[in-house]
Scaffold this active site. Structure first.
Site, PDB file in Angstrom:
ATOM      1  N   HIS A 518       0.866  -1.171   0.000  1.00 44.45           N
ATOM      2  CA  HIS A 518       0.000   0.000   0.000  1.00 44.45           C
ATOM      3  C   HIS A 518       0.904   1.223   0.000  1.00 44.45           C
ATOM      4  O   HIS A 518       0.957   1.968   0.961  1.00 44.45           O
ATOM      5  CB  HIS A 518      -0.920   0.003   1.227  1.00 44.45           C
ATOM      6  CG  HIS A 518      -1.759  -1.239   1.341  1.00 44.45           C
ATOM      7  ND1 HIS A 518      -2.443  -1.577   2.482  1.00 44.45           N
ATOM      8  CD2 HIS A 518      -2.021  -2.227   0.460  1.00 44.45           C
ATOM      9  CE1 HIS A 518      -3.099  -2.720   2.296  1.00 44.45           C
ATOM     10  NE2 HIS A 518      -2.845  -3.130   1.068  1.00 44.45           N
TER      11      HIS A 518
HETATM   12  C1  LIG Z   1       0.314  -8.898  -2.117  1.00 44.72           C
HETATM   13  C2  LIG Z   1      -0.639  -7.753  -2.260  1.00 44.72           C
HETATM   14  C3  LIG Z   1      -1.831  -7.718  -1.557  1.00 44.72           C
HETATM   15  C4  LIG Z   1      -2.705  -6.655  -1.697  1.00 44.72           C
HETATM   16  N1  LIG Z   1      -3.880  -6.687  -1.027  1.00 44.72           N
HETATM   17  C5  LIG Z   1      -4.721  -5.636  -1.111  1.00 44.72           C
HETATM   18  C6  LIG Z   1      -5.948  -5.653  -0.425  1.00 44.72           C
HETATM   19  O1  LIG Z   1      -6.335  -6.656   0.192  1.00 44.72           O
HETATM   20  N2  LIG Z   1      -6.740  -4.566  -0.486  1.00 44.72           N
HETATM   21  C7  LIG Z   1      -6.373  -3.461  -1.190  1.00 44.72           C
HETATM   22  O2  LIG Z   1      -7.109  -2.486  -1.181  1.00 44.72           O
HETATM   23  N3  LIG Z   1      -5.240  -3.454  -1.915  1.00 44.72           N
HETATM   24  C8  LIG Z   1      -4.398  -4.499  -1.879  1.00 44.72           C
HETATM   25  N4  LIG Z   1      -3.252  -4.489  -2.611  1.00 44.72           N
HETATM   26  C9  LIG Z   1      -2.971  -3.316  -3.458  1.00 44.72           C
HETATM   27  C10 LIG Z   1      -3.647  -3.405  -4.820  1.00 44.72           C
HETATM   28  O3  LIG Z   1      -3.210  -4.519  -5.505  1.00 44.72           O
HETATM   29  C11 LIG Z   1      -3.346  -2.141  -5.618  1.00 44.72           C
HETATM   30  O4  LIG Z   1      -3.853  -1.039  -4.892  1.00 44.72           O
HETATM   31  C12 LIG Z   1      -3.968  -2.083  -7.007  1.00 44.72           C
HETATM   32  O5  LIG Z   1      -3.646  -3.195  -7.765  1.00 44.72           O
HETATM   33  C13 LIG Z   1      -3.471  -0.819  -7.682  1.00 44.72           C
HETATM   34  O6  LIG Z   1      -3.975  -0.689  -8.984  1.00 44.72           O
HETATM   35  P1  LIG Z   1      -3.088   0.051 -10.078  1.00 44.72           P
HETATM   36  O7  LIG Z   1      -3.853   0.012 -11.331  1.00 44.72           O
HETATM   37  O8  LIG Z   1      -2.665   1.344  -9.536  1.00 44.72           O
HETATM   38  O9  LIG Z   1      -1.771  -0.836 -10.207  1.00 44.72           O
HETATM   39  P2  LIG Z   1      -1.621  -2.359 -10.670  1.00 44.72           P
HETATM   40  O10 LIG Z   1      -2.904  -3.068 -10.519  1.00 44.72           O
HETATM   41  O11 LIG Z   1      -0.442  -2.924 -10.009  1.00 44.72           O
HETATM   42  O12 LIG Z   1      -1.311  -2.222 -12.225  1.00 44.72           O
HETATM   43  C14 LIG Z   1      -0.167  -1.538 -12.695  1.00 44.72           C
HETATM   44  C15 LIG Z   1       0.295  -2.172 -13.987  1.00 44.72           C
HETATM   45  O13 LIG Z   1       1.182  -1.302 -14.659  1.00 44.72           O
HETATM   46  C16 LIG Z   1       2.261  -2.030 -15.201  1.00 44.72           C
HETATM   47  N5  LIG Z   1       3.392  -1.113 -15.376  1.00 44.72           N
HETATM   48  C17 LIG Z   1       4.178  -0.570 -14.425  1.00 44.72           C
HETATM   49  N6  LIG Z   1       5.092   0.246 -14.983  1.00 44.72           N
HETATM   50  C18 LIG Z   1       4.877   0.226 -16.307  1.00 44.72           C
HETATM   51  C19 LIG Z   1       5.496   0.868 -17.409  1.00 44.72           C
HETATM   52  N7  LIG Z   1       6.513   1.717 -17.232  1.00 44.72           N
HETATM   53  N8  LIG Z   1       5.059   0.605 -18.657  1.00 44.72           N
HETATM   54  C20 LIG Z   1       4.014  -0.273 -18.849  1.00 44.72           C
HETATM   55  N9  LIG Z   1       3.388  -0.890 -17.833  1.00 44.72           N
HETATM   56  C21 LIG Z   1       3.811  -0.642 -16.573  1.00 44.72           C
HETATM   57  C22 LIG Z   1       2.504  -3.112 -14.184  1.00 44.72           C
HETATM   58  O14 LIG Z   1       3.195  -4.206 -14.742  1.00 44.72           O
HETATM   59  C23 LIG Z   1       1.071  -3.455 -13.763  1.00 44.72           C
HETATM   60  O15 LIG Z   1       0.527  -4.474 -14.569  1.00 44.72           O
HETATM   61  C24 LIG Z   1      -2.370  -5.568  -2.520  1.00 44.72           C
HETATM   62  C25 LIG Z   1      -1.190  -5.596  -3.253  1.00 44.72           C
HETATM   63  C26 LIG Z   1      -0.337  -6.691  -3.145  1.00 44.72           C
HETATM   64  C27 LIG Z   1       0.902  -6.708  -3.948  1.00 44.72           C
END
Ligand SMILES: Cc1cc2nc3c(=O)[nH]c(=O)nc-3n(C[C@H](O)[C@H](O)[C@H](O)COP(=O)(O)OP(=O)(O)OC[C@H]3O[C@@H](n4cnc5c(N)ncnc54)[C@H](O)[C@@H]3O)c2cc1C
Ligand code: SF4
Lengths: 589, 455
Positions: A518
């Site tokens: 987080h």
């Molecule tokens: C083990 C774990 C447990 C979690 N449990 C919870 C929970 O229970 N409750 C909760 O609220 N949240 C939880 N989270 C957090 C949650 O997963 C994230 O808040 C959420 O996925 C964020 O969404 P996002 O779209 O910002 O990023 P993500 O879903 O991570 O997506 C980002 C994507 O961008 C890609 N990317 C990164 N850089 C680049 C680049 N330069 N060029 C192209 N692609 C790129 C990555 O590969 C990834 O696929 C947890 C996270 C983890 C790791």
């Protein structure tokens, strides 16, 4: 020379939770969209297929689904005078990689922040005066209110198929739900999961002490479900391999189960994998982005992808890194307190108490990511900050999320980590322990931030991002307060053994043990361009066709897991882009 | 398919005797079923919809996805039969066809040069198409489809099956009278809807091509519900195309809305579509109007027989009731037989110990036509390779069950399959390890090489 591809209307960086939502929503406008994802493509079958996914060594310990530090990492230091070193082995946090992002291997806890968390500075000042805010603390209002976001929380929860019990629907209090939550316009789409024994025991003890337990809400479907995009979930089977794993069973809300196959049907949406965006390119005057440069792994070359709108959905840390590398927003400087990009990084303050019961059999192989009971009696809106001497709060919770054999067996402290005595400990205590945890806020501080590392570069030759983070007294007092509330509940349950783990005075940030993924802040949203990198619509103040999704927008961390708010903000921003920005591109504020 | 081989061989022999006669006698072509003015044109979209009803796209899609460019092989033991290019390209497609030429293909299986077409093209069923639909289709293919110059590999079956005049003789006996007769008179409630359903099922939907059993010379045993064997189950690609009429079969058990939902989305509260039917949903039925789907469901319901399906003659495995099965699985006795144990280890997480799965997501195994099919190929192939639901507008998720062939031996698959065929009140014959081995090698040999679905 970079290859140049035909222009797109919208480029989305990253195809995780926020990238998928933005793709789906913006595709409704008929615009041509390209999503660039740095990792591999991933589908439930074959990538998470039973039984290969149920491999704790490969995925739980060796981080099979996560970002590899050799490809992408940060450097970390705790104080301004330390030299940051690369985070070479994952531990404290585990960013995702590949289609679905961290939405593949999250647990699924899905919360709404409290109303006052969105206007934390105002709330504190109105009730206790600005003087209770420590000098180096930089808490801010979000520039958007809970009320404005409510319909978007609702969208996200009904899209992700959240199981839970509402406590407050339009002001009407509902027995069994969270009595301290903000009013919601309707209940959850699915009823709560069936509880495990530890959760029931905790709830009973809490109730006996006059507290208000309720089932914790989460993205593990309690029943078969179909969402607004027609996407489907099957009932969770309590496999216990949830966090760190892709769900084998189509039961965990994720980009795969809730968005992607519907999105892939859209003729105006395309996505490319193994395509890491290196930076956003800006027009000569720096006021608009012209597109992105990415590394096309298959072709082995850099590509310039022109676009009218750039959406950063790369996860909080990578969003900020890309902004720093691209010159979007003035980089934050802790010496002067000026600059916005990298400002107000924050984390999560958690603690817990474990209990051992010789005579209780918990069947710990039965577990689900979010099954459990929680209380919000010590939440941010329940605590007298002036009297307690800290700003913040926690939710407190018990439930069997982890049913895995290697990391899932708690042992009394002092038990050796291997050998005959370890075996004996396992024989004696396997199945006989449970824990109560606190999950709490973390404030933002002047010397906690993100910037470009002066020394280390990544495999593309770009400066790595440097994280400067340490625990602060305010938050340590907060977690100690939680300890003083949890231990009496635990004691009332009469365990044979009990042990607590909460950060104490002088605790320093240790990157080795897992804490949470987080990571928030770094591109805070707000109403004032001198203290926020993006406005209330997640639009860059400086480069108006760049929108930055994700928890990087949080000006300090909430007491809850972030993704409920991340999802709501994504829907909120998508609506502003569709209805307001696309017809007339300009700074929206 | 072996049967087909034998039949065609016999036919070919006879063919040699009458060959000259057959070659020189001109074809007698079916007349239009309705007199439409020469300048009659279909309403907008009518031709495309007729194409959707007839599922032309499924077989005639080009290898690269170009609509109607043809070239995809249809598996036959005599060799692959290639679907033709039916775009309006004058050289490689049907651009030079007159309306009469086109009708001759659809009704009589004769192309513009007078060649007899292999019955992989279901003209035996398309013979019931209305003239309006024929004209609509003709208009659609000539005016609305993009020409493609894709040159389709010529079908060249081995001698004597490459002598197409054999087909001509076969047609004399295998085809029914052309034209559609509405079976329901005004005295029947809902007659209009039921007649529409009958037309769709008998004609463009060509359901009988797979679901009606075939006789010794490979002709469908009936083309309307008057024939008692019409739609009582056939075989396609080695899979059972289930009986749709006997009591206890799915369209008879399900309510009509669920049946319609199955055709529209490939899934419903009980089952998920599998095998060849997956392509039917993907290219055709998901686009049918709701009224047409409901008419189809109503008609299938109406033509149900009151007789329960005969239980499998060779069935020597005792059937367990739902309660017995749930208890057996719930007790999870380490000494339990291999079949139920494998079920617990591999299947239970989704399909549950009550065998009911979860509505629209995980198919119910109790009473599932693929599970209890007389020929177990569908079940065994699904266990070995998994299966995937097609993406449809309302239910876009290509939910895919993983295959277990890599981790279960032939004996294990046989035990598991036998167990599910006889659990929760299912009552079907045992599957042997030899059956499984045969199916494994048949899958490997198939030209499409099924395997993991490509995207
Ligand atoms: C083990 C774990 C447990 C979690 N449990 C919870 C929970 O229970 N409750 C909760 O609220 N949240 C939880 N989270 C957090 C949650 O997963 C994230 O808040 C959420 O996925 C964020 O969404 P996002 O779209 O910002 O990023 P993500 O879903 O991570 O997506 C980002 C994507 O961008 C890609 N990317 C990164 N850089 C680049 C680049 N330069 N060029 C192209 N692609 C790129 C990555 O590969 C990834 O696929 C947890 C996270 C983890 C790791
Ligand atoms: S606990 Fe439930 S939601 Fe989580 S991975 Fe297992 S089946 Fe999926």
């Amino acid at each position: 020379m970079a290859r140049q591809d035909p222009k797109k209307d919208v480029v989305i960086v990253g195809l995780g939770w926020t990238g998928s939502i933005l793709g789906m929503e913006l595709s409704k406008e008929g615009v041509e969209i390209l999503a660039l994802e740095r990792g591999e493509d991933r589908k439930t079958v074959p990538d998470f297929a039973y039984p290969n996914m149920i491999d704790e060594l490969k995925y739980g310990i060796r981080y099979g689904t996560m970002q590899k530090p050799k490809n992408s990492t940060v450097t970390i230091r705790r104080t301004l005078d330390e030299t940051a070193l690369p985070y070479r082995h994952l531990g404290s946090f585990l960013p995702g990689d590949g289609v679905g992002g961290a939405g593949v291997h999250w647990n699924g806890h899905t919360w709404r922040p409290m109303e006052n968390e969105f206007r934390l500075r105002s709330y504190v000042e109105e009730n206790w005066g600005a003087e209770i805010i420590p000098e180096d603390m930089q808490i801010q209002d979000w520039g958007v209110t809970y009320e404005e976001l409510e319909p978007h929380f609702d969208r996200f929860e009904w899209m992700a198929g959240i199981s839970g019990q509402a406590g407050n629907v339009n002001g009407e209090m509902i027995e069994g739900g969270n009595p301290f939550e903000a009013p919601r316009s309707r209940g959850y789409p699915l009823p709560p999961l069936q509880q495990t024994a530890d959760a029931e025991m905790f709830a009973e003890a809490a109730r006996a002490m006059g507290l208000h337990p309720f089932p914790r809400p989460g993205a593990n479907a309690s029943e078969a479900y179909r969402n607004e995009y027609g996407m489907q979930l099957g009932p969770c089977n309590f496999c216990g391999f949830c966090e760190r794993y892709g769900c084998i069973n189509y039961s965990k809300g994720s980009p795969q189960t809730c968005v992607l196959d519907a999105l892939k049907r859209k003729p105006n949406f395309q996505y490319k994998t193994n395509s890491e965006v290196l930076r956003v390119t800006l027009a000569d005057d720096g006021k608009t982005a012209t597109g992105v440069i990415y590394w096309d792994e298959e072709a082995g070359e850099e590509v310039f992808q022109p676009a009218d709108i750039v959406i950063l959905g790369a996860y909080s840390l990578h969003n900020v890194h890309l902004m720093l590398l691209s010159g979007i927003g003035q980089p934050y400087d802790p010496a002067t307190g000026e600059g916005v990009t990298g400002r107000n990084y924050a984390y999560q303050m958690n603690g817990g108490t474990s209990m051992f019961f010789k005579d209780v059999d918990f069947n710990p192989f039965i577990g689900s990511g979010t099954v459990g009971m929680s209380i919000d009696d010590y939440a941010i809106n329940q605590i007298d900050f002036g009297a307690e001497g800290f700003i913040g709060g926690s939710y407190i919770t018990a439930g069997r999320a982890n049913g895995q054999p290697i990391r899932g067996i708690a042992l009394p402290s002092g038990t050796p980590g291997w050998g005959a005595e370890w075996k004996q400990g396992i024989g004696e205590w396997y199945g006989h322990s449970m824990s109560i945890g606190s999950h709490g806020s973390n404030m933002s501080y002047r010397d906690v931030y993100l910037d470009l590392d002066p020394t280390y570069t990544d495999k593309h030759g770009r400066p790595m991002m440097r994280m400067t983070f340490n625990w602060k007294d305010n938050d340590i007092r907060m977690t100690q307060f939680m300890k003083s509330k949890i231990e009496p509940v635990a004691e009332s349950m009469n365990p044979d053994l009990m042990q607590s783990s909460y950060k104490g005075d002088g605790a320093m940030y240790d990157v080795r043990p897992y804490q949470t993924t987080h990571n928030v802040g770094g591109a805070p949203m707000g109403a004032d361009p001198s203290t926020s990198a993006i406005n209330r619509y997640l639009q860059s103040w400086d480069v108006h066709n760049v929108f930055v999704m994700g928890a990087s927008a949080f000006p300090q961390n909430i007491q809850y897991n972030p993704t409920g708010a991340v999802g709501a903000l994504a829907y909120w921003a998508a609506e502003a882009i569709r209805k307001d920005y696309m017809p007339n591109p300009r700074p929206l504020v | 398919m072996i049967k087909l081989l034998r039949i065609l061989a016999a036919l070919a022999l006879i063919g040699v005797v009458v060959v000259l006669l057959l070659i020189f006698l001109p074809h007698h072509l079916t007349e239009p079923q309705e007199d439409l003015a020469a300048d009659w044109t279909p309403e907008e979209g009518q031709g495309e919809y007729a194409m959707i009803l007839g599922d032309c796209a499924g077989c005639h899609i080009g290898a690269d996805g170009t609509p109607f460019a043809g070239g995809q092989p249809i598996d036959s033991p005599l060799g692959p039969i290639y679907a033709s290019n039916i775009t309006p390209d004058p050289e490689h497609g049907i651009g030079e066809f007159s309306l009469d030429d086109f009708r001759a293909v659809m009704y009589d299986g004769v192309d513009e040069e007078g060649h007899d077409l292999y019955p992989a093209m279901p003209y035996a069923n398309y013979r019931k198409l209305s003239e309006r639909d024929i004209r609509g289709l003709y208009h659609y293919f000539m005016e609305e489809v993009e020409p493609s110059s894709n040159e389709v590999t010529e079908t060249s079956l081995m001698f004597p099956f490459n002598m197409r005049f054999g087909i001509r003789m076969w047609k004399w006996v295998a085809l029914s009278d052309p034209g559609f007769e509405p079976p329901f008179g005004d005295e029947v409630e809902n007659a209009e809807m039921l007649n529409r359903g009958a037309y769709l099922v008998e004609g463009p939907g060509h359901c009988g091509a797979c679901h009606t059993p075939r006789n010794l010379i490979f002709a469908q045993k009936g083309f309307t519900a008057e024939d008692s064997e019409f739609l009582t189950g056939g075989v396609i690609d080695g899979w059972t195309a289930p009986d749709l009429r006997q009591e206890g079969t799915q369209p008879q058990d399900w309510d009509q809305v669920e049946m319609a939902r199955f055709l529209a989305t490939g899934r419903n509260a009980h089952a998920g579509v599998s095998g060849e039917m997956e392509l039917v949903v993907q290219y055709s039925t998901q686009y049918w109007t709701e009224n047409d789907l409901l008419a189809t469901a109503a008609y299938l319901d109406e033509i149900g027989h009151d007789v329960a399906r005969e239980s499998d003659a060779e069935d020597d495995v005792p059937s367990l009731s739902e309660e017995e099965t749930v208890t057996l699985l719930g007790d999870a006795d380490p000494e339990m037989a291999l079949g139920p144990r494998l079920y617990l280890d591999n299947c239970n997480a989704c399909h549950f110990s009550d065998g009911r799965g979860a509505a629209n997501v995980f198919p119910q195994l109790a009473g599932n036509a693929t599970v209890t099919a007389p020929v177990p190929r569908g079940l065994v192939q699904t266990i070995l390779e998994g299966a995937e639901l097609p993406s449809t507008e309302a239910y876009p998720y290509k939910l895919r069950m993983p295959g277990f062939g890599w981790r279960l031996s032939d004996e294990e698959v046989a035990e598991l399959a036998t167990f599910v065929r006889n659990a929760w009140g299912n009552d079907a014959g045992a599957v042997t390890a030899a059956d499984v081995a045969g199916i494994r090698s048949a899958i490997e040999d198939s030209p499409e090489g099924h395997g993991e679905a490509a995207d």
